[in-house]
Design an enzyme around this catalytic site. Structure first.
Site, PDB file in Angstrom:
ATOM      1  N   MET A  30       0.847  -1.202   0.000  1.00 36.24           N
ATOM      2  CA  MET A  30       0.000   0.000   0.000  1.00 36.24           C
ATOM      3  C   MET A  30       0.881   1.250   0.000  1.00 36.24           C
ATOM      4  O   MET A  30       0.424   2.334   0.368  1.00 36.24           O
ATOM      5  CB  MET A  30      -0.937  -0.005   1.203  1.00 36.24           C
ATOM      6  N   GLY A  31       2.142   1.099  -0.393  1.00 37.13           N
ATOM      7  CA  GLY A  31       3.036   2.254  -0.431  1.00 37.13           C
ATOM      8  C   GLY A  31       3.518   2.639   0.950  1.00 37.13           C
ATOM      9  O   GLY A  31       3.461   1.833   1.879  1.00 37.13           O
ATOM     10  N   LEU A  33       6.602   3.060   1.704  1.00 38.81           N
ATOM     11  CA  LEU A  33       7.521   1.916   1.775  1.00 38.81           C
ATOM     12  C   LEU A  33       8.596   2.091   2.837  1.00 38.81           C
ATOM     13  O   LEU A  33       9.108   3.180   3.057  1.00 38.81           O
ATOM     14  CB  LEU A  33       8.165   1.701   0.401  1.00 38.81           C
ATOM     15  N   GLU A  35      11.741  -0.570   5.189  1.00 32.96           N
ATOM     16  CA  GLU A  35      12.641  -1.723   5.044  1.00 32.96           C
ATOM     17  C   GLU A  35      11.893  -3.062   5.025  1.00 32.96           C
ATOM     18  O   GLU A  35      12.397  -4.033   4.464  1.00 32.96           O
ATOM     19  CB  GLU A  35      13.686  -1.725   6.167  1.00 32.96           C
ATOM     20  N   GLY A  36      10.736  -3.125   5.671  1.00 35.76           N
ATOM     21  CA  GLY A  36       9.946  -4.372   5.632  1.00 35.76           C
ATOM     22  C   GLY A  36       9.554  -4.692   4.195  1.00 35.76           C
ATOM     23  O   GLY A  36       9.770  -5.812   3.703  1.00 35.76           O
ATOM     24  N   HIS A  37       8.999  -3.683   3.494  1.00 35.40           N
ATOM     25  CA  HIS A  37       8.634  -3.873   2.084  1.00 35.40           C
ATOM     26  C   HIS A  37       9.881  -4.210   1.259  1.00 35.40           C
ATOM     27  O   HIS A  37       9.856  -5.084   0.404  1.00 35.40           O
ATOM     28  CB  HIS A  37       8.015  -2.591   1.516  1.00 35.40           C
ATOM     29  N   GLY A 147       4.603 -10.449   3.962  1.00 36.98           N
ATOM     30  CA  GLY A 147       5.323 -10.425   5.236  1.00 36.98           C
ATOM     31  C   GLY A 147       4.580 -11.212   6.311  1.00 36.98           C
ATOM     32  O   GLY A 147       3.350 -11.172   6.373  1.00 36.98           O
ATOM     33  N   GLN A 153      -3.303 -12.446   7.496  1.00 37.02           N
ATOM     34  CA  GLN A 153      -3.507 -12.049   6.097  1.00 37.02           C
ATOM     35  C   GLN A 153      -2.855 -13.048   5.141  1.00 37.02           C
ATOM     36  O   GLN A 153      -3.489 -13.514   4.183  1.00 37.02           O
ATOM     37  CB  GLN A 153      -2.913 -10.658   5.869  1.00 37.02           C
TER      38      GLN A 153
END
Ligand code: AMP
Length: 293
Positions: A30-31, A33, A35-37, A147, A153
């Site tokens: 969902m933008g 962004l 470090e996880g993304h 993630g 999810q």
């Protein structure tokens, strides 16, 4: 990096990639962004010959009183990060492109969607499953990266992929944390400095439970008390739930014997944060439990 705004353009690009026998990896986001993304993108880059990230703040997964309007939108810096990470294309459609007038079809993964996050956020997983299935249809990825931070999810997406015979492999990636343990989240931007300091309670609670497991605790109620007490000691935190569940069904566990999650949802002011600890029996000795924060 190409920025793709329309479904027809995205489908054309995916058709070309398939014709070239590319291994296509999709990282839905969902933008805003962080470090996880980017960890999902690095994993995708290591396994795929073409990597696509989607940036779409999906209106159907937000409840009427939730933060859709104020959700952080940082498109320019997102594009810079994706470019630097070597992403081949960003799919960033407008909401009306994904949900045109008279849109009527939604995906419900029964059972698991009704518990925990689903109960706290009615309709949330229906919106998630719907948009993810649409992204899979548009991009037709070989692999899709999610993630473990959003454990329920990704479990729902795996169930949907299995139930609907989707030709995509779901890859689950570890949780990326700040140095003090707080799981990275776009919603961390909502926290004021006091709340940000208090937010480490989620990680502290899970780490305490992790220690207890290492010392031999297997009883779910005992672990739940550890989580509850740690959160209760932090005045800025209000517990939404602390649950120990089977990782397959997300049904409450009584004793930990199988792959399980300790799940936390906590309010800091109006901001709701989630985090979890994954517990897996060791393959060599199932009485030994391996825990991952
Ligand atoms: P979002 O933009 O919040 O929808 O997240 C997009 C993807 O990034 C989802 O699969 C998330 O689970 C994943 N993600 C978000 N935060 C983290 C994190 N701290 N570590 C790993 N993955 C994450």
């Amino acid at each position: 990096m190409e920025i793709i705004r329309t479904i027809s353009w995205m489908k054309e690009a995916s058709r070309e990639a398939r014709a070239e026998n590319q291994i296509v990896g999709l990282v839905p986001t969902m933008g805003a962004l962080h470090e996880g993304h980017l960890s999902l993108i690095r994993r995708a880059k290591s396994e795929c010959s073409k990597v696509l990230a989607s940036i779409f703040v999906n209106p159907t997964q937000f409840g009427p009183k939730e933060d859709f309007a104020k959700y952080p939108r940082t498109f320019e810096s997102d594009v810079e990060k994706l470019t630097a990470a070597g992403v081949d294309a960003a799919f960033a459609p407008e909401a009306a492109e994904i949900y045109p007038a008279n849109y009527q079809t939604y995906v419900n993964v029964d059972g698991i969607s009704e518990r925990l996050e689903g109960r706290a956020r009615p309709g949330h997983f229906r919106g998630v499953a719907t948009v993810v299935l649409k992204l899979f249809q548009i991009v037709r990825p070989t692999f899709a990266y999610f993630g473990r931070k959003d454990a329920q999810q990704v479990r729902i997406i795996q169930q949907m992929a299995r139930d609907l015979n989707l030709d995509v492999e779901i890859v689950v990636c570890p949780i990326v944390r700040e140095s003090d343990g707080l799981a990275l989240s776009s919603r961390n931007a909502y926290l004021n400095p006091q709340e940000r300091a208090a937010a480490t309670a989620l990680h502290r609670a899970l780490a305490k439970a992790q220690d207890a497991i290492a010392r031999g605790t297997r009883d779910a109620l005992e672990l739940q008390s550890i989580l509850r007490e740690t959160i209760a000691r932090e005045p800025l935190c209000a517990l939404d739930y602390a649950e120990i569940v089977d990782a397959e069904t997300f049904e409450p566990a009584v004793r930990i014997a199988r792959t399980s999650y300790l799940l936390l949802a906590v309010f800091l002011g109006k901001t709701r944060l989630i985090d979890n600890l994954l517990i897996t029996p060791s393959p060599s000795n199932p009485d030994d439990l391996i825990t991952s924060l």
